[in-house]
Design a protein around this motif. Structure first.
Motif, PDB file in Angstrom:
ATOM      1  N   LYS A  22       5.301  58.074 -11.604  1.00 41.52           N
ATOM      2  CA  LYS A  22       4.450  58.029 -12.742  1.00 41.52           C
ATOM      3  C   LYS A  22       6.125  57.752 -13.802  1.00 41.52           C
ATOM      4  CE  LYS A  22      -0.177  58.786 -12.522  1.00 41.52           C
ATOM      5  NZ  LYS A  22      -1.296  59.258 -13.151  1.00 41.52           N
ATOM      6  N   LYS A  23       6.948  58.776 -13.905  1.00 42.12           N
ATOM      7  CA  LYS A  23       7.857  59.229 -14.979  1.00 42.12           C
ATOM      8  C   LYS A  23       8.918  58.226 -14.711  1.00 42.12           C
ATOM      9  CE  LYS A  23       8.956  61.784 -18.346  1.00 42.12           C
ATOM     10  NZ  LYS A  23       8.606  61.093 -19.820  1.00 42.12           N
ATOM     11  N   GLY A  26       8.546  53.926 -14.497  1.00 49.88           N
ATOM     12  CA  GLY A  26       8.521  53.820 -15.347  1.00 49.88           C
ATOM     13  C   GLY A  26       9.852  53.844 -16.406  1.00 49.88           C
ATOM     14  N   LEU A  27      10.758  55.059 -15.934  1.00 49.58           N
ATOM     15  CA  LEU A  27      11.556  54.590 -15.873  1.00 49.58           C
ATOM     16  C   LEU A  27      12.464  53.443 -15.197  1.00 49.58           C
ATOM     17  CD1 LEU A  27      13.150  58.657 -16.328  1.00 49.58           C
ATOM     18  CD2 LEU A  27      13.062  57.113 -18.128  1.00 49.58           C
ATOM     19  N   GLY A  29      11.323  50.226 -15.658  1.00 49.57           N
ATOM     20  CA  GLY A  29      10.826  49.340 -15.918  1.00 49.57           C
ATOM     21  C   GLY A  29       9.580  48.699 -15.501  1.00 49.57           C
ATOM     22  N   TRP A  30       9.302  49.222 -14.208  1.00 46.85           N
ATOM     23  CA  TRP A  30       8.890  48.269 -13.406  1.00 46.85           C
ATOM     24  C   TRP A  30       6.729  47.974 -14.333  1.00 46.85           C
ATOM     25  CZ3 TRP A  30       9.586  51.313  -8.457  1.00 46.85           C
ATOM     26  CH2 TRP A  30      11.194  51.590  -7.714  1.00 46.85           C
ATOM     27  N   ASP A  31       6.407  47.230 -13.548  1.00 44.50           N
ATOM     28  CA  ASP A  31       4.916  46.473 -14.358  1.00 44.50           C
ATOM     29  C   ASP A  31       4.058  47.176 -13.097  1.00 44.50           C
ATOM     30  OD1 ASP A  31       2.916  45.854 -15.655  1.00 44.50           O
ATOM     31  OD2 ASP A  31       3.108  43.307 -15.075  1.00 44.50           O
TER      32      ASP A  31
END
Length: 130
Positions: A22-23, A26-27, A29-31
């Motif tokens: 998840k981290k 998120g880094l 920038g994926w949707d």
């Protein structure tokens, strides 16, 4: 046009791996929306229930308690062919065992094999399936 985040199933009995995925996603920038399964049986049940939103990708751990990655593939083969054709699976493992990698290569349901821990080159491979 569907602007909903892409759904990714992460099937791994290690909660830390879920957190890291998840981290890292998120880094990037994926949707994406990640659905975490700590046991493979739950993921099979979810897929069997014919969810409205199929995952765009499944990240599957090889070594888990109860139902491991290979058992998951056996159960996955019982699902509808339509579903199986639409959902790529990447097997993840800390195993560097050549026979495991060979088995992955010979398993048509598996699109790729990546070793843990994740790094930028492995993230690029994952992104190619999203």
């Amino acid at each position: 046009m569907n602007n909903a985040p892409k759904l990714v199933y992460v099937i791994d009995d290690d909660e830390v791996f879920h957190f890291i995925v998840k981290k890292m996603f998120g880094l990037q920038g994926w949707d994406v929306a990640i659905t975490s399964f700590l046991c493979a049986e739950e993921a099979i049940e979810e897929l069997n229930a014919a969810p409205a939103d199929l995952p765009k990708l499944i990240l599957l751990d090889m070594n888990m308690q109860r139902m491991n990655g290979w058992d998951f593939i056996e159960a996955y083969r019982e699902l509808s062919a339509d579903l199986r054709e639409q959902v790529p699976i990447i097997m993840c493992s800390s195993s560097m065992n050549i026979s495991d990698m060979e088995k992955v290569r010979k398993t048509p349901e598996l699109n790729a094999y990546i070793t843990k821990p994740l790094d930028n080159s492995k993230l690029k491979l994952i992104e190619s399936y999203l």
